[in-house]
Design an enzyme around this catalytic site. Structure first.
Site, PDB file in Angstrom:
ATOM      1  N   GLY A   1       0.798  -1.223   0.000  1.00  0.00           N
ATOM      2  CA  GLY A   1       0.000   0.000   0.000  1.00  0.00           C
ATOM      3  C   GLY A   1       0.825   1.264   0.000  1.00  0.00           C
TER       4      GLY A   1
ATOM      5  N   LYS B   1       2.935   1.278  -4.019  1.00  0.00           N
ATOM      6  CA  LYS B   1       2.010   0.518  -4.859  1.00  0.00           C
ATOM      7  C   LYS B   1       2.620   0.086  -6.188  1.00  0.00           C
ATOM      8  CE  LYS B   1      -2.232   2.670  -3.080  1.00  0.00           C
ATOM      9  NZ  LYS B   1      -3.064   1.507  -2.780  1.00  0.00           N
TER      10      LYS B   1
ATOM     11  N   ASN C   1       1.900  -7.832  -3.998  1.00  0.00           N
ATOM     12  CA  ASN C   1       0.510  -7.941  -3.569  1.00  0.00           C
ATOM     13  C   ASN C   1      -0.401  -7.664  -4.763  1.00  0.00           C
ATOM     14  OD1 ASN C   1      -2.100  -6.893  -2.479  1.00  0.00           O
ATOM     15  ND2 ASN C   1      -1.122  -7.228  -0.497  1.00  0.00           N
TER      16      ASN C   1
ATOM     17  N   SER D   1      -9.325  -5.759   1.095  1.00  0.00           N
ATOM     18  CA  SER D   1      -9.467  -4.302   1.068  1.00  0.00           C
ATOM     19  C   SER D   1     -10.950  -3.951   1.120  1.00  0.00           C
ATOM     20  CB  SER D   1      -8.855  -3.719  -0.206  1.00  0.00           C
ATOM     21  OG  SER D   1      -9.249  -2.362  -0.348  1.00  0.00           O
TER      22      SER D   1
ATOM     23  N   THR E   1      -3.392  -8.231   9.691  1.00  0.00           N
ATOM     24  CA  THR E   1      -4.626  -8.036   8.945  1.00  0.00           C
ATOM     25  C   THR E   1      -4.543  -6.782   8.077  1.00  0.00           C
ATOM     26  OG1 THR E   1      -5.670  -6.602  10.600  1.00  0.00           O
ATOM     27  CG2 THR E   1      -5.971  -8.971  10.891  1.00  0.00           C
TER      28      THR E   1
ATOM     29  N   SER F   1       1.387   2.391   8.755  1.00  0.00           N
ATOM     30  CA  SER F   1       1.044   3.672   9.401  1.00  0.00           C
ATOM     31  C   SER F   1       2.088   4.072  10.435  1.00  0.00           C
ATOM     32  CB  SER F   1      -0.337   3.587  10.070  1.00  0.00           C
ATOM     33  OG  SER F   1      -1.319   3.214   9.130  1.00  0.00           O
TER      34      SER F   1
END
Length: 336
Positions: free
Chosen positions: A63, A66, A139, A175, A245, A319
């Site tokens: 993420g 990308k 991914n 997602s 997760t 994050s």
């Protein structure tokens, strides 16, 4: 120290603009005389997982990069592995902006990006140009305009293309920002998808004479009963790993904060205990049948240890990395 100053400046910008600006600078620094500004020399803490050798157990979650634009720059910071994507068969713009929000008081993020990416072929070109020597996860997901019933085809297209270049392949079916995607986590739809993916993996193993493991990324919002069914499906189809997760849709965790009611998936510190609980339950169900990659709210050495104590063999940050910078990598790897 310097990251706190950088962060202060970046946090004055819209989150997506800050991300794009940062990645442009990282790309410039990579392989330049100034790469020392981001280079971190860290001790080796080798881990074997999914048949692969990782130089340490801490990775970057999907993420952030990308399109695989900054693999080498991110690798220089000391990650044991990097997961790029989510990438889809065709380029797509994602959801309307604004679509990324900071919840600074909670050190959280809400995103509804919608798999914005330049497509799998672009990613592969970037991977080919990379000199990163660590494990690279790729991914993959489905395009928004592909009906969920045909979503399996998108995963197989991506698998076929990334297989020669991936250390492992991550299947993103969790997602919350692609309509209907999470339905692929349940029952017959999950069995059908996993069966097709396993068959494709074995076909590609024969073609390339190498085995590339496959991990499935799941949501933190599964009930205990749903989690039991997912674990059973993963084992039955001989999937190599599970990533637990993705982001949560549970906004009660940030009630009353700015942006708390924005649509999208919540990540960062607010999801920390929720994802750890899923990892613990998964670990009990799987009984070592396949490894868990733990991700969700890791923002400190303590949080990293909690994930590993709950049953994760490897861990990932996203994050927490945005809020704490490269020092977080150093702190975790030095002491884990």
């Amino acid at each position: 120290m310097y990251y706190s100053l950088v962060r202060k400046a970046l946090f004055r910008l819209d989150p997506e603009r800050a991300h794009d600006f940062t990645f442009r600078q990282l790309k410039r620094l990579s392989h330049s005389p100034f790469q020392f500004l981001i280079q971190q020399s860290l001790p080796a803490k080798p881990v074997s997982c999914m048949g692969l050798s990782f130089k340490n157990p801490l990775g970057l979650a999907a993420g952030l990069d990308k399109n695989g634009d900054c693999i080498d720059a991110l690798g220089a910071m000391g990650f044991g592995f990097i997961e790029v994507g989510t990438v889809t068969p065709r380029a797509q713009v994602g959801n309307d902006k604004p679509r990324l929000f900071r919840l600074v008081e909670a050190e959280g993020l809400i995103n509804r990006m919608g798999f914005n990416n330049l497509g799998v072929d672009n990613l592969i070109e970037n991977v080919k140009q990379s000199q990163y020597g660590g494990v690279l996860g790729i991914n993959i997901g489905k395009n928004k305009d592909t009906p969920v019933e045909q979503g399996k085809d998108d995963y197989l297209i991506c698998m076929e293309k990334v297989y020669p270049y991936a250390g492992y392949i991550a299947i993103n079916i969790s997602s919350p920002n692609t309509p209907g995607l999470r339905t692929l986590q349940y029952g017959e739809a999950l069995d059908d998808l996993l069966s097709a993916i396993k068959n494709k993996q074995l076909e590609l193993q024969g073609k390339y004479q190498k085995y590339v493991p496959v991990a499935v990324k799941i949501a933190p919002d599964l009930t205990h009963e749903e989690l039991i069914q997912v674990a059973d499906s993963l084992v039955r189809h001989h999937i190599d790993g599970v990533i637990a997760t993705n982001t949560t849709l549970d906004k009660s965790l940030v009630s009353g904060l700015d942006h708390c009611n924005e649509a999208g998936g919540l990540s960062g510190r607010p999801v920390q205990s929720k994802s750890t609980q899923i990892i613990r339950q998964l670990n009990e169900e799987l009984k070592g049948a396949l490894p868990i990659i733990g991700v969700g709210g890791i923002d400190s050495l303590t949080a990293a240890r909690e994930k590993m104590d709950a049953g994760a063999s490897l861990i990932q940050v996203y994050s927490g990395f945005i809020y704490h910078g490269p020092a977080l990598i150093k702190s975790i790897i030095n002491h884990i």
